[in-house]
Design an enzyme around this catalytic site. Sequence first.
Site, PDB file in Angstrom:
ATOM      1  N   ASP A  67       0.819  -1.214   0.000  1.00 52.70           N
ATOM      2  CA  ASP A  67       0.000   0.000   0.000  1.00 52.70           C
ATOM      3  C   ASP A  67       0.856   1.268   0.000  1.00 52.70           C
ATOM      4  O   ASP A  67       2.068   1.226   0.218  1.00 52.70           O
ATOM      5  CB  ASP A  67      -0.955   0.004   1.209  1.00 52.70           C
ATOM      6  CG  ASP A  67      -0.298  -0.502   2.496  1.00 52.70           C
ATOM      7  OD1 ASP A  67       0.926  -0.398   2.619  1.00 52.70           O
ATOM      8  OD2 ASP A  67      -1.026  -1.006   3.362  1.00 52.70           O
ATOM      9  N   ASN A 136      -7.351  -2.733  14.781  1.00 54.02           N
ATOM     10  CA  ASN A 136      -8.760  -2.983  14.426  1.00 54.02           C
ATOM     11  C   ASN A 136      -8.908  -4.202  13.518  1.00 54.02           C
ATOM     12  O   ASN A 136      -9.982  -4.435  12.970  1.00 54.02           O
ATOM     13  CB  ASN A 136      -9.375  -1.744  13.752  1.00 54.02           C
ATOM     14  CG  ASN A 136      -8.709  -1.402  12.424  1.00 54.02           C
ATOM     15  OD1 ASN A 136      -7.796  -2.099  11.981  1.00 54.02           O
ATOM     16  ND2 ASN A 136      -9.162  -0.331  11.793  1.00 54.02           N
ATOM     17  N   HIS A 138      -7.246  -4.704  10.647  1.00 51.92           N
ATOM     18  CA  HIS A 138      -7.021  -4.507   9.203  1.00 51.92           C
ATOM     19  C   HIS A 138      -5.739  -5.209   8.751  1.00 51.92           C
ATOM     20  O   HIS A 138      -4.819  -5.411   9.545  1.00 51.92           O
ATOM     21  CB  HIS A 138      -7.040  -3.021   8.808  1.00 51.92           C
ATOM     22  CG  HIS A 138      -5.854  -2.204   9.180  1.00 51.92           C
ATOM     23  ND1 HIS A 138      -5.929  -0.845   9.426  1.00 51.92           N
ATOM     24  CD2 HIS A 138      -4.542  -2.501   9.340  1.00 51.92           C
ATOM     25  CE1 HIS A 138      -4.733  -0.373   9.703  1.00 51.92           C
ATOM     26  NE2 HIS A 138      -3.873  -1.351   9.660  1.00 51.92           N
ATOM     27  N   GLU A 143      -9.818  -2.089   5.712  1.00 45.69           N
ATOM     28  CA  GLU A 143     -10.362  -1.760   7.022  1.00 45.69           C
ATOM     29  C   GLU A 143     -11.616  -2.596   7.288  1.00 45.69           C
ATOM     30  O   GLU A 143     -12.239  -3.117   6.356  1.00 45.69           O
ATOM     31  CB  GLU A 143     -10.720  -0.268   7.057  1.00 45.69           C
ATOM     32  CG  GLU A 143      -9.535   0.671   6.801  1.00 45.69           C
ATOM     33  CD  GLU A 143      -8.635   0.858   8.018  1.00 45.69           C
ATOM     34  OE1 GLU A 143      -8.563  -0.038   8.885  1.00 45.69           O
ATOM     35  OE2 GLU A 143      -7.982   1.906   8.100  1.00 45.69           O
TER      36      GLU A 143
END
Length: 241
Positions: A67, A136, A138, A143
């Site tokens: 990314d 979280n 991800h 996400e």
Amino acid sequence: MQIHIYDSLGQIGVAAGLRVAAMVAEKPDCVLGLATGSTPLPLYNELVRLYNDGIVDFGRVRTFNLDEYAGIDISHEQSYHRFMADNLFSKININPANTRIPNPSPQDIAAECAEYDAAIESAGGIDLQILGIGGNGHIAFNEPGSVFPRSTHLADLTEDTIEANKRFFASADDVPKKALTMGIGSIMKARSIIIIATGRSKAKAVKQMTSGDVTPLCPASVLQFHPCVTVILDREAAELL
Ligand code: F6R
């Protein structure tokens, strides 16, 4: 999933580094999928050490990063282009032409994403993908959400992720709000995966990833469906297992 728990970041670096080195020894022109962030730093330090000791030759290795922040200047010190140059690529004998990171400012985002996926395919697919995990759940910038995104796409960062990543920027306002990221589908196509997690802030996500329901609410949980995943943890990240 094979889960390994270590006492120190040094041991984690060696454990992951030797696996990457074994891949490169077996297939000198292998395709590695690479991550950024704090988590892979012990691995990259170990790869630099193995290179300096003459143990690994990266001359034919090809890489694709997961990314990049959308719109960031690649010379910005928090761009993932800079991160990879500073922490790995400038310290080993990899050919810069063999390294790919999503272009943060393409004229046509959809075309850049499609071309990125096509480039991975034409390289023969990813042999070994390195992942970190967000608090979280991800992976890359996939996400928590209502679907598993298939391929490379433009993603919105959640508030949790902006909060977690503001430590690298002057303030939360300075954290880019979007990123180009490989999708869950791209990651699941990798032939083997190493996911590393360190620190207590990852413990809940690690528990969900390894033994919770497989759900887009914890994107990393999809790795339960992958046939070849090695999970490398420190004691804090493993404390809920
Ligand atoms: C980075 C990436 C992210 C990070 C994750 C954990 O390329 O894809 O998913 O792996 O946000 O970040 P750190 O390692 O900084 O805790």
